[in-house]
Design a protein around this motif. Structure first.
Motif, PDB file in Angstrom:
ATOM      1  N   GLY A   1       0.795  -1.223   0.000  1.00 18.54           N
ATOM      2  CA  GLY A   1       0.000   0.000   0.000  1.00 18.54           C
ATOM      3  C   GLY A   1       0.827   1.272   0.000  1.00 18.54           C
ATOM      4  O   GLY A   1       0.286   2.362   0.159  1.00 18.54           O
ATOM      5  N   THR A   2       2.142   1.161  -0.182  1.00 19.37           N
ATOM      6  CA  THR A   2       2.995   2.354  -0.201  1.00 19.37           C
ATOM      7  C   THR A   2       3.236   2.887  -1.609  1.00 19.37           C
ATOM      8  O   THR A   2       3.767   3.978  -1.762  1.00 19.37           O
TER       9      THR A   2
ATOM     10  N   VAL B   1      -5.193  -6.961  -8.619  1.00 14.15           N
ATOM     11  CA  VAL B   1      -4.414  -7.670  -7.606  1.00 14.15           C
ATOM     12  C   VAL B   1      -5.395  -8.221  -6.579  1.00 14.15           C
ATOM     13  O   VAL B   1      -6.240  -7.485  -6.062  1.00 14.15           O
ATOM     14  N   ASN B   2      -5.264  -9.514  -6.291  1.00 19.64           N
ATOM     15  CA  ASN B   2      -6.101 -10.164  -5.301  1.00 19.64           C
ATOM     16  C   ASN B   2      -5.179 -10.900  -4.332  1.00 19.64           C
ATOM     17  O   ASN B   2      -4.367 -11.720  -4.746  1.00 19.64           O
ATOM     18  N   VAL B   3      -5.307 -10.582  -3.039  1.00 20.76           N
ATOM     19  CA  VAL B   3      -4.471 -11.194  -2.006  1.00 20.76           C
ATOM     20  C   VAL B   3      -5.372 -11.819  -0.957  1.00 20.76           C
ATOM     21  O   VAL B   3      -6.200 -11.130  -0.361  1.00 20.76           O
ATOM     22  N   TRP B   4      -5.230 -13.123  -0.774  1.00 18.88           N
ATOM     23  CA  TRP B   4      -5.969 -13.869   0.241  1.00 18.88           C
ATOM     24  C   TRP B   4      -7.481 -13.656   0.104  1.00 18.88           C
ATOM     25  O   TRP B   4      -8.210 -13.541   1.066  1.00 18.88           O
ATOM     26  N   GLY B   5      -7.916 -13.520  -1.151  1.00 21.06           N
ATOM     27  CA  GLY B   5      -9.342 -13.348  -1.424  1.00 21.06           C
ATOM     28  C   GLY B   5      -9.815 -11.904  -1.416  1.00 21.06           C
ATOM     29  O   GLY B   5     -10.995 -11.640  -1.632  1.00 21.06           O
TER      30      GLY B   5
ATOM     31  N   ASP C   1      -8.224  -3.054  -4.950  1.00 19.05           N
ATOM     32  CA  ASP C   1      -8.996  -1.826  -5.203  1.00 19.05           C
ATOM     33  C   ASP C   1     -10.163  -1.670  -4.237  1.00 19.05           C
ATOM     34  O   ASP C   1     -10.481  -0.563  -3.813  1.00 19.05           O
ATOM     35  N   LYS C   2     -10.805  -2.783  -3.888  1.00 16.77           N
ATOM     36  CA  LYS C   2     -12.001  -2.722  -3.045  1.00 16.77           C
ATOM     37  C   LYS C   2     -11.691  -2.856  -1.557  1.00 16.77           C
ATOM     38  O   LYS C   2     -12.422  -2.328  -0.723  1.00 16.77           O
ATOM     39  N   ASN C   3     -10.640  -3.597  -1.206  1.00 19.60           N
ATOM     40  CA  ASN C   3     -10.315  -3.888   0.197  1.00 19.60           C
ATOM     41  C   ASN C   3      -8.827  -3.681   0.480  1.00 19.60           C
ATOM     42  O   ASN C   3      -8.135  -4.617   0.891  1.00 19.60           O
ATOM     43  N   PRO C   4      -8.300  -2.479   0.298  1.00 16.06           N
ATOM     44  CA  PRO C   4      -6.853  -2.277   0.488  1.00 16.06           C
ATOM     45  C   PRO C   4      -6.371  -2.565   1.914  1.00 16.06           C
ATOM     46  O   PRO C   4      -5.273  -3.093   2.097  1.00 16.06           O
ATOM     47  N   ARG C   5      -7.190  -2.274   2.905  1.00 13.74           N
ATOM     48  CA  ARG C   5      -6.775  -2.538   4.293  1.00 13.74           C
ATOM     49  C   ARG C   5      -6.654  -4.031   4.559  1.00 13.74           C
ATOM     50  O   ARG C   5      -5.736  -4.484   5.246  1.00 13.74           O
TER      51      ARG C   5
ATOM     52  N   SER D   1      -3.191  -8.850   5.238  1.00 15.66           N
ATOM     53  CA  SER D   1      -2.900 -10.220   4.823  1.00 15.66           C
ATOM     54  C   SER D   1      -1.434 -10.440   4.480  1.00 15.66           C
ATOM     55  O   SER D   1      -1.027 -11.562   4.185  1.00 15.66           O
ATOM     56  N   VAL D   2      -0.659  -9.361   4.506  1.00 16.63           N
ATOM     57  CA  VAL D   2       0.726  -9.421   4.061  1.00 16.63           C
ATOM     58  C   VAL D   2       1.663  -8.899   5.144  1.00 16.63           C
ATOM     59  O   VAL D   2       1.404  -7.864   5.753  1.00 16.63           O
TER      60      VAL D   2
END
Length: 167
Positions: free
Chosen positions: A58-59, A67-71, A75-79, A84-85
């Motif tokens: 996020g930096t 980009v999809n991380v852990w589901g 764009d929709k759930n950056p937090r 998740s990382v």
């Protein structure tokens, strides 16, 4: 049983706008990483590896792509993506006047981990820094400082860990 993708990247682009000419740091990057897989990004300096990790952290803001991380969609759930990382940076950046224990407590607070849910002592033991828990970070050896960076990446118990320049 099919393993699920924990990281899915489709047509990811990052263009840095410079006065002289734009720099294309990532050009249509596509990859899928499955649960339980160990994955490495290899390339020369300037290939975009850190830019990619910074987008997940996020930096750095991507120019385009999915980009999809852990589901979670970046764009929709950056937090949720950031939660998740865990990222171990390539530079050793630590406040020299804090102890490893204080640094982990501060990091956990930044991630919103409640005091009762923190596992600071367990993480320090995991990275073999339990005996140095209350020493100043400046007194740690280079290897101990690298392990402290790993510990910082683990405070919020992320399912995915990125090591930037782990060697």
């Amino acid at each position: 049983m099919d393993k699920k993708n924990v990281l899915s990247v489709k047509n990811l682009n990052k263009i840095y706008s410079k006065k002289s000419k734009p720099i294309n740091a990532l050009n249509d990057l596509n990859l899928d990483v499955q649960e339980g897989e160990i994955f490495g990004l290899l390339g020369p300096n300037g290939a975009g590896k850190t830019t990619f990790i910074n987008i997940l952290a996020g930096t750095t803001i991507k120019t385009s792509g999915k980009v999809n991380v852990w589901g979670f969609d970046l764009d929709k759930n950056p937090r949720q993506v950031r939660a998740s990382v865990g990222i171990v940076p390539q530079e050793v950046v630590l406040d020299p006047f804090f102890s490893p224990k204080k640094l982990l407590e501060l990091q956990a607070g930044l991630y919103g981990v409640k005091k009762k849910d923190r596992i600071t002592d367990s993480i320090l033991k995991l990275v073999s820094l339990d005996k140095q828990a209350n020493n100043y970070a400046r007194s740690l050896s280079g290897g101990m400082k690298r392990r402290l960076l790993i510990a910082k990446a683990l405070v919020h118990q992320p399912p995915i860990i990125f090591l930037d320049e782990p060697t």
